[in-house]
Design a protein around this motif. Structure first.
Motif: not given
Length: 307
Positions: A93-103, A138-151
């Motif tokens: 999913g797309p990230p939601q940046q803390a500060w979007t674009g130039p000020a 920053s999209s779903d407020n979680a830390l994710h862990c994936l298997d490096a071999s299978t995803g």
């Protein structure tokens, strides 16, 4: 291909990040390799386009913290056997940046037309160990862990707001901070909560860019150096900022220092007996690791990273 921040990147038309495996017996989690063969796997989303900074992870080498080490070198001694082929795809999913674009306007310093200097979370940066890959969302407020071999997703650890940096991995522990004003330590293999500690002076949440955040979010990640964990809770320069140091084994507080007129956001760099913390357009500050007291600044201008 495109070149971005000194690294070759691949451009895709879907919001996905991909892993590729080298034609060898080694299991390699990767998409692309930077010129210095750094192990840097990042997931970058821009509107409907995805950019990727990709490299490979050899079994003998881990990538335990943001940009590999506490000096943020982004370099690994590991090498690859080419060519690479795609192994799996994960949609984060797309990230939601803390500060979007130039000020458009900086009311605090009365400046206009400024480029963004707080672009520390345009993508999902990763860390890796135990044949697992981790990223904060920053999209779903979680830390994710994936298997490096299978995803395949192994576990998720949710917080009450955005997780903007990948976890720091020490042994079988994963340390990370959240915009909810807390830091967390989870079992790196199972995701079980080992520690939840409030870094902000209160648990109040406020609206910000479509999210609820603490007035003192933890946007520095967690830096582990010499058995101690360093992190900051900070947002606005006219509010007090807090720099923490705790024992990485017992979580006992070593010190807590208060700082005025600063905004501590971006990964902490550690070197010698100093800490270096970026703070937007203001110059990065330096602090003594042993007592958390400010020792100076670097140059006259700011930016996202300490170099």
């Amino acid at each position: 291909m495109r070149r971005l921040d000194g690294n070759l990147t691949c451009l895709y038309s879907q919001k996905q990040f991909r892993y590729q495996r080298a034609h060898s017996a080694q299991k390699v989690a990767a998409l692309f390799l930077s010129p210095d063969r750094a192990l840097l796997l990042s997931i970058m989303f821009r509107s409907t386009l995805a950019f990727f900074l990709l490299c490979a992870l050899c079994p003998a080498e881990v990538w335990p913290t943001y940009r590999h080490d506490n000096r943020r070198s982004g370099v690994s001694p590991s090498s690859l056997q080419l060519p690479l082929t795609e192994a799996w795809v994960h949609n984060g999913g797309p990230p939601q940046q803390a500060w979007t674009g130039p000020a458009k306007w900086d009311a605090y310093s009365s400046n206009e037309g400024l480029q963004s200097m707080r672009n520390f979370d345009p993508c999902y940066f990763t860390t890796a160990a135990h044949n697992l890959v981790y990223y904060g969302s920053s999209s779903d407020n979680a830390l994710h862990c994936l298997d490096a071999s299978t995803g395949e997703e192994q576990w998720q650890h949710f917080t009450n707001s955005s997780v903007r940096f990948p976890p720091t991995l020490v042994g079988e522990k994963a340390w990370f901070g959240s915009d909810d004003g807390y830091i967390y330590c989870a079992d790196a293999l199972t995701g079980k909560t080992l520690l939840k500690k409030q870094a902000a002076p209160s648990d109040r949440l406020i609206p910000s860019n479509g999210k609820l955040i603490s007035p003192w979010p933890v946007r520095t990640g967690i830096t582990i150096e010499n058995g101690r964990a360093f992190f900051a809770a900070s947002l606005l320069p006219w509010k007090t900022s807090y720099l923490w140091c705790i024992d990485a084994k017992t979580a006992e507080q070593a010190y807590l220092t208060e700082h005025q007129g600063v905004t501590l956001q971006g990964a902490i760099l550690a070197g010698g007996d100093r800490l270096y913390i970026p703070q937007g357009r203001a110059a990065p500050i330096t602090l003594n690791q042993n007592d958390g007291k400010k020792t100076g600044t670097i140059g006259q201008a700011g930016g996202t990273f300490c170099r």
